[in-house]
Design an enzyme around this catalytic site. Structure first.
Site, PDB file in Angstrom:
ATOM      1  N   HIS A 457      27.396  -6.096  15.543  1.00  0.00           N
ATOM      2  CA  HIS A 457      28.043  -7.138  15.501  1.00  0.00           C
ATOM      3  C   HIS A 457      29.301  -6.582  14.408  1.00  0.00           C
ATOM      4  O   HIS A 457      29.755  -7.489  14.254  1.00  0.00           O
ATOM      5  CB  HIS A 457      27.777  -8.471  14.741  1.00  0.00           C
ATOM      6  CG  HIS A 457      28.403  -9.599  15.329  1.00  0.00           C
ATOM      7  ND1 HIS A 457      29.861  -9.324  15.698  1.00  0.00           N
ATOM      8  CD2 HIS A 457      28.281 -11.046  14.560  1.00  0.00           C
ATOM      9  CE1 HIS A 457      29.680 -10.626  15.457  1.00  0.00           C
ATOM     10  NE2 HIS A 457      29.123 -11.896  15.022  1.00  0.00           N
ATOM     11  N   ARG A 458      28.961  -5.316  14.162  1.00  0.00           N
ATOM     12  CA  ARG A 458      29.626  -4.308  13.031  1.00  0.00           C
ATOM     13  C   ARG A 458      30.669  -3.941  13.783  1.00  0.00           C
ATOM     14  O   ARG A 458      31.922  -3.895  13.257  1.00  0.00           O
ATOM     15  CB  ARG A 458      28.760  -3.266  12.714  1.00  0.00           C
ATOM     16  CG  ARG A 458      27.310  -3.774  11.126  1.00  0.00           C
ATOM     17  CD  ARG A 458      26.788  -2.380  11.191  1.00  0.00           C
ATOM     18  NE  ARG A 458      26.320  -1.161  11.747  1.00  0.00           N
ATOM     19  CZ  ARG A 458      25.464  -0.998  11.783  1.00  0.00           C
ATOM     20  NH1 ARG A 458      25.528  -0.171  10.585  1.00  0.00           N
ATOM     21  NH2 ARG A 458      25.063  -0.201  12.953  1.00  0.00           N
TER      22      ARG A 458
END
Length: 486
Positions: A457-458
């Site tokens: 999710h970065r």
């Protein structure tokens, strides 16, 4: 005149067989003291945290001593076998570590010599508790995902060690001047191809000859090699590495059994923990009607263009993922923590999780985005069969960008897979089975599966992850999109 012991005995050291690995376990010796060996002959098989590798000896001579027993974990740079290159003389053999014809004149401070150059720092290795060496940091390796691909297997042929006549006694052998620098696997490759290493131009660090250099030299002297090289057949069956069967353990009356964590299992654990606590995982799910995909699989099995290759649902799922990556290239990326950058990959090295005798591995198909469906099927079959035989090379497990793990072969509907380190997405495929489904306004039995996409999710937000998963589902529901979207 007698031979100088500094040139008579050669100490063959454990090489760094996998880019920075610090130790390897000796699985099997193929020679014994007194056996005659030749340059390029395989003398043992070792297992690193990445794969099992056969080591060829770089000398001609007679085996004087094996320094470690089978099952021993040995540090990179430690002498594992002593070869008498001038048998018949009376000088005593040196002890391990004593000056010999293979020792460099000087060593860089703080570094331990490996087979070629200096690549391992002092106190950087870790041996088993029963050995005398102290602990050191563990080396992370390619991650392994808990999955097994559909039914690929092949027999492993055993090849005996060739008997070579013993060389005539020499009074004073002269070391070859300016010996080309190359690791044992590269020397064996050159010997198999008939390439003289002294004629090869090295491109590796510190003047080391690489496999690519050997292939380039061979291509220059012969006809061009085929675009799709075949996987080399293993030369010997892997020794027994499986844990005892549960039935046998129960019959023994033991209340518990302890199994040493080493090799692939040890590397898997370290990599999974590192990934789970480094990358923020998000997993999305979709249930999809794959009836048309299953019909296409049956049609492809009888297609003459697919003759001789294995066709199964995994092949079309892999192709669907490649098309989805092409439509959403931002998913094919990596997070560079040191430089605080997102690295977009313009190629797809497609990882396929596979069960092997030594644990679960994730070798990858290089440049999978450029392969046609028949070529992808061939590469997939070779990759999985090689992994099942325990012959996956470290290079085959490096550089992956996205991965597929098939939990459906166990009858599992879905899961939340953990990312391989350095990758941004992994697709889990659940079991394909008949379920009631609304089709054309009526409830009918259809072939249905559940897909799960985990992503970092970065660098992948919910919109991008949803687009990728949606594209895969749409292709599997209407596989004609493989043509219109590709």
């Amino acid at each position: 005149m007698t031979a100088d012991t500094s040139t008579r005995y050669r100490e063959f050291k454990m090489p760094d067989v996998g880019e920075g690995l610090t130790e390897a376990e000796i699985l099997k010796w193929y020679v014994a003291p007194g056996d005659t060996v030749t340059d390029g002959q395989v003398v043992c098989e070792v297992e690193t945290a990445k794969a099992a590798v056969e080591l060829p000896i770089p000398y001609d001579g007679v085996v004087h001593a094996l320094r470690f027993e089978e099952g021993t974990t040995v540090d990179v740079g430690a002498s594992i076998i002593t070869v008498d290159v001038a048998p018949g003389t009376a000088e005593p053999a040196p002890e391990p570590g004593a000056a010999g014809g293979d020792e460099p004149a000087s060593e860089p401070k703080g570094r331990t010599p490996v087979l070629v150059g200096y690549g391992v720092a002092e106190a950087s290795t870790k041996r088993r508790a029963r050995r005398s060496a102290g602990p050191g940091p563990e080396e992370p390796a390619a991650a392994a995902i808990q999955a097994e691909m559909n039914g690929y297997s092949a027999p492993v042929a055993a090849v005996p060690v060739a008997e070579v006549p013993a060389p005539a006694p020499a009074s004073a052998p002269t070391p070859a001047p300016d010996r080309p620098l190359a690791k044992p696997p590269v020397r064996k490759l050159a010997k198999d191809l008939g390439v003289d290493l002294t004629t090869v131009t090295p491109t590796g660090p510190d003047g080391i000859i690489t496999r690519e250099d050997v292939h380039a030299a061979n291509a220059a002297a012969t006809a061009p090699a085929p675009a799709e090289p075949s996987v080399q057949e293993p030369s010997a069956a892997a020794p027994g590495t499986a844990a005892p069967a549960p039935e046998a353990l129960a019959a023994s009356g033991a209340r518990e059994t302890r199994i040493a964590v080493k090799g692939v299992r040890k590397a898997t654990a370290a990599a999974m923990v590192g990934s789970a606590f480094t990358a923020p995982h998000v997993t999305e799910f979709v249930t999809v009607d794959v009836t048309r995909t299953m019909k296409l699989v049956e049609e492809l099995k009888s297609d003459k263009d697919m003759a001789g290759v294995r066709v199964n649902p995994l092949l079309l799922i892999a192709k669907a993922l490649l098309v989805a990556v092409k439509r959403n290239p931002e998913i094919n990326a990596a997070w560079d923590e040191a430089n605080q950058e997102i690295v977009l990959k313009h190629y797809v090295n497609l990882g396929i999780a596979a069960a092997t005798p030594r644990g679960l591995l994730v070798p990858n198909i290089k440049d999978a985005q450029d392969k046609t469906l028949p070529h992808l099927a061939t590469a997939l079959g070779e990759l999985v069969s090689t992994a099942r035989e325990g012959r996956t090379t470290p290079a085959a497990m490096q550089g992956g960008t996205v991965t597929i793990t098939n939990v459906g072969v166990f009858g599992i509907d879905t899961g939340t897979p953990i990312l391989n380190p350095g990758e941004s997405a992994i697709l889990a495929v659940g079991a394909i089975k008949p379920q009631p489904w609304v089709h054309k306004g009526k409830v009918k039995p259809r072939q249905v599966t559940t897909l799960a996409l985990s992503f970092d999710h970065r660098l992948v937000d919910g919109e991008l992850g949803s687009k990728v998963l949606g594209d895969i589902a749409a292709i599997l529901e209407q596989p004609k999109r493989l043509i219109t979207w590709a």
